[in-house]
Design an enzyme around this catalytic site. Sequence first.
Site, PDB file in Angstrom:
ATOM      1  N   ASP A   1     -35.488  34.730 -31.042  1.00 19.52           N
ATOM      2  CA  ASP A   1     -36.584  35.350 -30.293  1.00 19.52           C
ATOM      3  C   ASP A   1     -37.896  35.212 -31.066  1.00 19.52           C
ATOM      4  O   ASP A   1     -38.924  34.792 -30.534  1.00 19.52           O
ATOM      5  CB  ASP A   1     -36.314  36.841 -30.053  1.00 19.52           C
ATOM      6  CG  ASP A   1     -35.005  37.084 -29.325  1.00 19.52           C
ATOM      7  OD1 ASP A   1     -34.479  36.130 -28.728  1.00 19.52           O
ATOM      8  OD2 ASP A   1     -34.510  38.222 -29.360  1.00 19.52           O
TER       9      ASP A   1
ATOM     10  N   HIS B   1     -26.264  33.213 -27.875  1.00 23.48           N
ATOM     11  CA  HIS B   1     -25.343  33.684 -28.916  1.00 23.48           C
ATOM     12  C   HIS B   1     -24.901  32.526 -29.819  1.00 23.48           C
ATOM     13  O   HIS B   1     -23.747  32.443 -30.231  1.00 23.48           O
ATOM     14  CB  HIS B   1     -24.124  34.400 -28.312  1.00 23.48           C
ATOM     15  CG  HIS B   1     -24.482  35.760 -27.790  1.00 23.48           C
ATOM     16  ND1 HIS B   1     -24.581  36.866 -28.611  1.00 23.48           N
ATOM     17  CD2 HIS B   1     -24.789  36.178 -26.552  1.00 23.48           C
ATOM     18  CE1 HIS B   1     -24.923  37.923 -27.874  1.00 23.48           C
ATOM     19  NE2 HIS B   1     -25.063  37.532 -26.616  1.00 23.48           N
TER      20      HIS B   1
HETATM   21  C1  GLA Z   1     -30.815  38.538 -28.692  1.00 25.96           C
HETATM   22  C2  GLA Z   1     -31.030  38.269 -30.176  1.00 25.96           C
HETATM   23  C3  GLA Z   1     -31.137  36.761 -30.446  1.00 25.96           C
HETATM   24  C4  GLA Z   1     -29.972  36.002 -29.834  1.00 25.96           C
HETATM   25  C5  GLA Z   1     -29.752  36.421 -28.384  1.00 25.96           C
HETATM   26  C6  GLA Z   1     -28.502  35.835 -27.795  1.00 25.96           C
HETATM   27  O1  GLA Z   1     -31.932  38.145 -27.939  1.00 25.96           O
HETATM   28  O2  GLA Z   1     -32.217  38.903 -30.623  1.00 25.96           O
HETATM   29  O3  GLA Z   1     -31.218  36.540 -31.847  1.00 25.96           O
HETATM   30  O4  GLA Z   1     -28.817  36.128 -30.604  1.00 25.96           O
HETATM   31  O5  GLA Z   1     -29.658  37.835 -28.242  1.00 25.96           O
HETATM   32  O6  GLA Z   1     -28.626  34.446 -27.688  1.00 25.96           O
END
Ligand code: GLA
Length: 358
Positions: free
Chosen positions: A168, A35
Amino acid sequence: MSSALDPSVRTVGDRRPALRVRAFAPGRVNLIGEHTDYTGGLALPMAVHLGTTIEGRRGRRAGHGTVDLGSTAEPMPARIKLPVERPERAEPVWARYVAGVLATLDAPLGLQGTVTTTLPVGAGLSSSASLELAVALAAGFEGTRRELALAGQHAEQLASGVPCGLMDQTAVACGLAGHALRMDFTDGSVLPVDVPEEAAIVVVDSGQPRRLADSGYATRRAECEQAAEVLGPLRTVHPNELTALADPRIRARARHVVTENERVDAFVAAMTAGDLRAAGAVMNESHTSLRNDFEVSTPTLDDLVEGLRRHAGVHGARLTGAGFGGCVVALTEPDALADIGWHVRPSEGATLEVLDDR
Ligand code: GLA
């Protein structure tokens, strides 16, 4: 940074029409830095050896025709007419991610093919980002790895309605064998961090579906923006400055982000020094912060983390990904959790192979 890894330089893809192609995109696990991406912070994910493969034949004309994909993981195919309208309404649900990509790409090519995956779907290893990037490459994306990641992020937001960050898709686009990737979401840099041979990375699914993930994620992101309105970009905030936030909840959210950024570099330093116990301790602190300050853990995740830490040879464990259910990641000695979870290896990012030109 060497241009070999610079996502704004390194390119991928081939958009020649009427070719048989095979696109592969890995999943990812985040070791630490949770996050933080949507606040301009730091994260340390890695691409894993499990992923999504699309094999198919492209159409001749860009922007027209259909994309028709069967999936070995889904009972119903994704059949999308180009150009795409309302990707968020495509059926079945997995087709929304395909449609989101096709709506984002500039003149995608038609495509007939099959999706296969070695990733557990929806378990927290970014099966959706993996699918998005594989679709983009199969449908003719050509460009830099940063552009590929941005296309995937946009598709994810269109398909799911969740205002996700870029971590991601960047991990899936930029993966490097043997390395985690230190991402800086202020300057866009991606630096390889060696994962020592003796460091086993184990991902364990809590089995708890991420029910609150969508609304909870958007709320957390909005709370971080509220904090930044008072303090400026959270990336540049020192923990001492957090007292300027009157609302204790907003203060706690910002405290997580500010301290998590520090933990990313503490973890990188520990890994680089080969001190896996110290790295594990930093992961444990990250989980505590996600539980107490960011409030994205659940009793199920907390119990799983506690249980894993009791095994000999486990250096540390924490929830990974958005939270509210989903997966836990543990850093362990090679055989510590031999029969538990997925033992993932840091791997290469998304690729496209042209199989023939007939
Ligand atoms: C999900 C979101 C990412 C990131 C994570 C928390 O995977 O797709 O962009 O914010 O949560 O770190």
